[in-house]
Scaffold this motif. Structure first.
Motif, short mmCIF file in Angstrom:
data_model
loop_
_atom_site.label_atom_id
_atom_site.label_comp_id
_atom_site.label_asym_id
_atom_site.label_seq_id
_atom_site.Cartn_x
_atom_site.Cartn_y
_atom_site.Cartn_z
N GLY A 1 10.00 -41.04 11.20
CA GLY A 1 9.44 -40.87 12.54
C GLY A 1 10.21 -39.92 13.43
O GLY A 1 9.91 -39.83 14.63
N LYS A 2 11.17 -39.19 12.85
CA LYS A 2 12.00 -38.30 13.68
C LYS A 2 11.97 -36.85 13.22
O LYS A 2 12.67 -36.01 13.79
CB LYS A 2 13.46 -38.80 13.66
CG LYS A 2 13.63 -40.21 14.21
CD LYS A 2 15.08 -40.68 14.10
CE LYS A 2 15.22 -42.12 14.58
NZ LYS A 2 16.62 -42.60 14.44
N ILE A 3 11.17 -36.55 12.20
CA ILE A 3 11.08 -35.19 11.69
C ILE A 3 9.65 -34.66 11.92
O ILE A 3 8.68 -35.32 11.55
CB ILE A 3 11.43 -35.10 10.20
CG1 ILE A 3 12.83 -35.65 9.95
CG2 ILE A 3 11.33 -33.66 9.70
CD1 ILE A 3 13.94 -34.88 10.64
N TYR B 1 11.92 -21.97 20.60
CA TYR B 1 11.92 -23.34 20.08
C TYR B 1 13.34 -23.85 19.86
O TYR B 1 13.61 -25.04 20.00
CB TYR B 1 11.10 -23.41 18.79
CG TYR B 1 9.61 -23.42 19.05
CD1 TYR B 1 8.95 -24.62 19.34
CD2 TYR B 1 8.88 -22.25 19.07
CE1 TYR B 1 7.59 -24.64 19.60
CE2 TYR B 1 7.51 -22.24 19.34
CZ TYR B 1 6.87 -23.45 19.61
OH TYR B 1 5.53 -23.46 19.89
N GLN B 2 14.26 -22.96 19.52
CA GLN B 2 15.65 -23.37 19.39
C GLN B 2 16.25 -23.81 20.72
O GLN B 2 17.12 -24.67 20.77
CB GLN B 2 16.48 -22.23 18.79
CG GLN B 2 16.20 -21.97 17.32
CD GLN B 2 16.94 -20.76 16.79
OE1 GLN B 2 16.98 -19.72 17.45
NE2 GLN B 2 17.51 -20.87 15.61
N ASP B 3 15.76 -23.22 21.79
CA ASP B 3 16.23 -23.63 23.12
C ASP B 3 15.73 -25.01 23.50
O ASP B 3 16.43 -25.77 24.18
CB ASP B 3 15.77 -22.62 24.18
CG ASP B 3 16.49 -21.29 24.08
OD1 ASP B 3 17.59 -21.26 23.48
OD2 ASP B 3 15.95 -20.29 24.59
N ASP B 4 14.50 -25.36 23.06
CA ASP B 4 13.87 -26.60 23.50
C ASP B 4 13.99 -27.76 22.52
O ASP B 4 13.83 -28.92 22.91
CB ASP B 4 12.38 -26.35 23.78
CG ASP B 4 12.15 -25.42 24.96
OD1 ASP B 4 13.09 -25.27 25.78
OD2 ASP B 4 11.05 -24.85 25.08
N PHE B 5 14.26 -27.46 21.25
CA PHE B 5 14.27 -28.50 20.23
C PHE B 5 15.47 -28.32 19.30
O PHE B 5 16.07 -27.24 19.24
CB PHE B 5 12.98 -28.46 19.39
CG PHE B 5 11.72 -28.63 20.18
CD1 PHE B 5 11.28 -29.89 20.55
CD2 PHE B 5 10.98 -27.52 20.56
CE1 PHE B 5 10.11 -30.05 21.28
CE2 PHE B 5 9.81 -27.66 21.29
CZ PHE B 5 9.38 -28.93 21.66
N GLN C 1 13.75 -35.03 16.22
CA GLN C 1 13.44 -35.47 17.58
C GLN C 1 13.24 -36.98 17.57
O GLN C 1 12.52 -37.52 16.73
CB GLN C 1 12.15 -34.78 18.05
CG GLN C 1 11.75 -35.07 19.47
CD GLN C 1 12.32 -34.05 20.45
OE1 GLN C 1 13.11 -33.20 20.08
NE2 GLN C 1 11.91 -34.16 21.70
N GLU C 2 13.91 -37.68 18.48
CA GLU C 2 13.78 -39.14 18.55
C GLU C 2 12.39 -39.56 19.00
O GLU C 2 11.90 -40.64 18.63
CB GLU C 2 14.82 -39.71 19.52
CG GLU C 2 16.26 -39.55 19.05
CD GLU C 2 16.64 -40.55 17.96
OE1 GLU C 2 15.84 -41.47 17.69
OE2 GLU C 2 17.72 -40.39 17.37
N THR C 3 11.72 -38.74 19.81
CA THR C 3 10.37 -39.05 20.30
C THR C 3 9.40 -37.95 19.87
O THR C 3 9.83 -36.84 19.51
CB THR C 3 10.36 -39.16 21.83
OG1 THR C 3 10.83 -37.92 22.40
CG2 THR C 3 11.26 -40.30 22.31
N ILE C 4 8.10 -38.24 19.90
CA ILE C 4 7.10 -37.27 19.48
C ILE C 4 7.16 -36.05 20.40
O ILE C 4 7.02 -36.18 21.62
CB ILE C 4 5.70 -37.90 19.52
CG1 ILE C 4 5.63 -39.09 18.54
CG2 ILE C 4 4.63 -36.86 19.16
CD1 ILE C 4 4.34 -39.87 18.61
N LEU D 1 3.57 -31.66 14.10
CA LEU D 1 3.02 -32.72 13.26
C LEU D 1 4.16 -33.52 12.62
O LEU D 1 5.15 -32.93 12.19
CB LEU D 1 2.14 -32.13 12.16
CG LEU D 1 0.91 -31.35 12.62
CD1 LEU D 1 0.22 -30.71 11.41
CD2 LEU D 1 -0.06 -32.28 13.36
N PRO D 2 4.01 -34.85 12.55
CA PRO D 2 5.05 -35.65 11.89
C PRO D 2 5.01 -35.42 10.37
O PRO D 2 3.94 -35.23 9.79
CB PRO D 2 4.66 -37.08 12.24
CG PRO D 2 3.19 -37.04 12.48
CD PRO D 2 2.91 -35.68 13.07
#
Length: 295
Positions: free
Chosen positions: A226-228, A241-245, A263-266, A272-273
């Motif tokens: 649930g974290k990838i 995206y590297q700046d935000d994630f 990411q711990e949350t969606i 997509l998970p």
């Protein structure tokens, strides 16, 4: 048997800190030491193999002090370094017989049976009489594996052992190591995640001389559930995206860059998970230390 490494550190004369307070406990079975090139894996292997001193810390093989009883440790050790030399003018079977004598196997018949067994298991039987100097890189690697197994070692160290092996040879090597790991401590040092996920019941991730994670591969992967998340982007968008994630890996497919983020949350934003794997565990641990998204 049990190998206990406690607070081991090593700094070379040029100032490079190769090991920084490394602590690990290994039991019988396959243990994977996973890390990028230059992570400190080979330094740790050489220290365990009594080939270099540590600045501080201790290593015990059951009650045997590895750092103080080098001769006794070497009698129990099988070691395949990342790079090793061979005598070019001697055949594989003669060299293995000679090493077996050095390991204390006095019986000619026992040595012959052992050499036959080892050559068969590393797929060198038909090349047994060829001079080692004529061997290809992969054949030399297989010979190195064979010599490391002489003398019924209680501790086997193999450093980047599948380098130079084709897929069939790699599978043969996997099967051989799996059999050995039932009654022996086998340390597999590698930067190939597949080697660890295929073979090892326990593993550690090491980077810049420090242990970042230690545990069971299956447990490590479950912890990532649930974290990838993944998304296809253009190459030009990657810095955004590297700046935000926390981008842990990238793969270019058909002109699109597929990124995986931890990411711990969606995260939303079209992500997509996906089911995690051991590569995700590896990259998420080392991402803060090195750039894992170079394309």
């Amino acid at each position: 048997m049990k190998l206990v490494i406690n607070s081991l550190s090593k700094t070379y004369a040029n100032g490079v800190r190769a090991l920084n307070n490394v602590s690990l406990t290994l039991n019988n079975g396959m243990f994977g030491l996973l890390g990028p090139n230059g992570a400190g894996k080979s330094s740790l292997m050489r220290t365990i193999a009594t080939l270099q001193e540590a600045d501080q810390g201790s290593i015990f093989l059951d009650d045997l002090d590895v750092l103080k009883n080098k001769t006794q440790v070497r009698q129990l050790l099988g070691y395949l370094p990342q790079e090793f030399g061979v005598y070019p003018k001697i055949s594989a079977e003669r060299m293995l017989d000679h090493i077996a004598q050095l390991k204390g196997i006095a019986s000619t018949g026992e040595r012959k049976d052992l050499v036959d067994y080892l050559l068969e298991n590393v797929n060198l039987t038909k090349d047994r009489k060829k001079h080692l100097g004529t061997y290809s890189g992969g054949m030399k690697q297989r010979f190195g594996i064979a010599q490391a197994l002489i003398g019924n070692p209680k501790l086997i160290i193999v450093d980047e052992p599948t380098a130079g092996l084709d897929p069939a040879e790699r599978n043969r090597f996997y099967n051989l190591l799996s059999q050995l790991g039932e009654n022996t401590i086998v340390i597999l040092s590698t930067h190939i995640v597949e080697d660890v996920s295929t073979l090892c019941s326990n593993f550690a991730i090491i980077c810049q001389g420090e242990v970042l994670y230690a545990g069971e591969p299956d447990t490590a992967v479950k912890e990532m559930e649930g974290k990838i998340f993944t998304k296809a982007i253009s190459k030009q968008e990657l810095p955004h995206y590297q700046d935000d994630f926390m981008v842990i890996s990238t793969q270019l497919k058909s002109g699109k860059l597929h990124i995986r983020v931890f990411q711990e949350t969606i995260p939303g934003d079209g992500f997509l998970p996906v089911s995690p794997n051991l590569e995700d565990v590896y990259f998420s641990n080392i991402a803060a230390r090195i750039d894992v998204t170079t394309i």
